[in-house]
Design a protein around this motif. Structure first.
Motif, PDB file in Angstrom:
ATOM      1  N   ASP A 159       1.218  -0.905  -0.071  1.00 24.04           N
ATOM      2  CA  ASP A 159       0.580   0.371   0.009  1.00 24.04           C
ATOM      3  C   ASP A 159       1.048   1.195   0.160  1.00 24.04           C
ATOM      4  O   ASP A 159       1.431   1.849   1.399  1.00 24.04           O
ATOM      5  CB  ASP A 159      -1.169   0.033   1.085  1.00 24.04           C
ATOM      6  CG  ASP A 159      -1.485   1.345   1.203  1.00 24.04           C
ATOM      7  OD1 ASP A 159      -2.464   1.512   0.333  1.00 24.04           O
ATOM      8  OD2 ASP A 159      -2.476   1.542   2.533  1.00 24.04           O
ATOM      9  N   GLU A 160       1.197   1.496  -1.127  1.00 22.01           N
ATOM     10  CA  GLU A 160       2.065   3.000  -1.054  1.00 22.01           C
ATOM     11  C   GLU A 160       1.419   4.225  -0.833  1.00 22.01           C
ATOM     12  O   GLU A 160       1.877   5.540  -0.633  1.00 22.01           O
ATOM     13  CB  GLU A 160       2.763   3.025  -2.351  1.00 22.01           C
ATOM     14  CG  GLU A 160       3.254   2.085  -2.724  1.00 22.01           C
ATOM     15  CD  GLU A 160       4.549   1.172  -2.307  1.00 22.01           C
ATOM     16  OE1 GLU A 160       5.177   2.805  -1.561  1.00 22.01           O
ATOM     17  OE2 GLU A 160       4.988   0.295  -1.769  1.00 22.01           O
ATOM     18  N   GLY A 161      -0.058   3.716  -1.830  1.00 21.36           N
ATOM     19  CA  GLY A 161      -0.496   5.490  -1.864  1.00 21.36           C
ATOM     20  C   GLY A 161      -0.830   5.910  -0.359  1.00 21.36           C
ATOM     21  O   GLY A 161      -1.523   6.962   0.262  1.00 21.36           O
ATOM     22  N   ASP A 163      -4.310   5.103   1.433  1.00 15.06           N
ATOM     23  CA  ASP A 163      -5.872   5.279   1.638  1.00 15.06           C
ATOM     24  C   ASP A 163      -6.277   4.372   1.786  1.00 15.06           C
ATOM     25  O   ASP A 163      -7.633   4.543   2.123  1.00 15.06           O
ATOM     26  CB  ASP A 163      -5.976   6.864   0.359  1.00 15.06           C
ATOM     27  CG  ASP A 163      -6.258   5.916  -0.559  1.00 15.06           C
ATOM     28  OD1 ASP A 163      -5.591   4.867  -0.636  1.00 15.06           O
ATOM     29  OD2 ASP A 163      -6.469   6.262  -2.181  1.00 15.06           O
ATOM     30  N   ALA A 165      -7.374   2.398  -0.393  1.00 12.60           N
ATOM     31  CA  ALA A 165      -8.483   1.435  -1.380  1.00 12.60           C
ATOM     32  C   ALA A 165      -7.990   0.438  -1.775  1.00 12.60           C
ATOM     33  O   ALA A 165      -6.978   0.266  -1.684  1.00 12.60           O
ATOM     34  CB  ALA A 165      -8.461   2.768  -2.217  1.00 12.60           C
ATOM     35  N   ARG A 168      -4.956  -1.727  -3.359  1.00 14.56           N
ATOM     36  CA  ARG A 168      -3.764  -1.212  -3.693  1.00 14.56           C
ATOM     37  C   ARG A 168      -2.743  -1.811  -2.453  1.00 14.56           C
ATOM     38  O   ARG A 168      -1.620  -1.448  -2.715  1.00 14.56           O
ATOM     39  CB  ARG A 168      -3.844  -0.004  -2.847  1.00 14.56           C
ATOM     40  CG  ARG A 168      -4.435   1.759  -3.515  1.00 14.56           C
ATOM     41  CD  ARG A 168      -3.260   1.688  -4.086  1.00 14.56           C
ATOM     42  NE  ARG A 168      -3.690   3.396  -4.809  1.00 14.56           N
ATOM     43  CZ  ARG A 168      -3.767   4.600  -4.962  1.00 14.56           C
ATOM     44  NH1 ARG A 168      -3.436   5.140  -3.608  1.00 14.56           N
ATOM     45  NH2 ARG A 168      -3.726   5.574  -5.004  1.00 14.56           N
ATOM     46  N   GLY A 169      -3.169  -2.742  -2.810  1.00 17.33           N
ATOM     47  CA  GLY A 169      -2.414  -3.672  -1.353  1.00 17.33           C
ATOM     48  C   GLY A 169      -3.026  -4.673  -1.408  1.00 17.33           C
ATOM     49  O   GLY A 169      -4.128  -4.950  -1.981  1.00 17.33           O
TER      50      GLY A 169
END
Length: 185
Positions: A159-161, A163, A165, A168-169
């Motif tokens: 999960d790099e973002g 948020d 969402a 995302r991972g």
């Protein structure tokens, strides 16, 4: 020299020998008592007494970590290495250099020193920061800590973002027993 003087000299000599033997016996008893008392000292006691000291920890997974011991908890410690804080699981420590020659028993530790690994991980999970996890098998994972159970932590890996969402991972559940150390980043 009269026989009386020789007899008194003999008695003095015997008394000195007896006193010497008593001292040797007392020293042996003190040494044995010290050994038996030291047998009750845990590594955690030595770590807690060494807070603020520079240590070299050999940790299964990340290897050698050389830094200042910032805090010690129940089953973990916080080591500052070059400005980066590492949470190190005590069970993953293979060797330590630099410990002070004393111990601090649980009864005299502050209440916060009794907090377990789960408490430390919950604090990090609340920050939602990226962490790099080192497992005892040498593998690593980068992600964000999620919920922390009694003996496991959920990690959103990849999960790099930030948020959370979908897509995302992926969520991994890691038992505490598999963790060696983690750091922000």
């Amino acid at each position: 020299m009269r026989w009386e003087e020789r007899l008194l000299d003999l008695f003095d000599d015997l008394e000195q020998q007896a006193a010497g033997l008593a001292l040797v016996e007392r020293d042996a008893l003190v040494a044995e008592q010290s050994r038996s008392e030291y047998a009750a000292v845990a590594l955690a006691d030595r770590l807690h007494a060494s807070v603020g000291t520079r240590l070299l920890l050999d940790v299964g997974g990340p290897g050698a970590l050389d830094g200042r011991l910032v805090r010690a908890g129940d089953g973990w410690c916080l080591l500052e290495v070059g400005g980066v804080e590492w949470v190190v699981v005590a069970a993953a420590v293979r060797a330590v250099r630099g410990l002070v020659d004393a111990g601090r028993s649980p009864e005299v530790r502050p209440l916060t020193a009794r907090l377990g690994l789960g408490s430390a991980l919950r604090g990090l999970a609340g920050d939602r920061a990226q962490v790099l996890l080192h497992r005892v098998d040498g593998s690593t994972a980068r992600g964000r800590l999620g919920r922390v159970g009694r003996d496991f932590v959920e990690v959103l890996v990849g999960d790099e973002g930030g948020d959370g969402a979908a897509g995302r991972g992926h969520l991994e559940v890691l038992p505490f027993a598999t963790l060696a150390a983690l750091r922000a980043g």
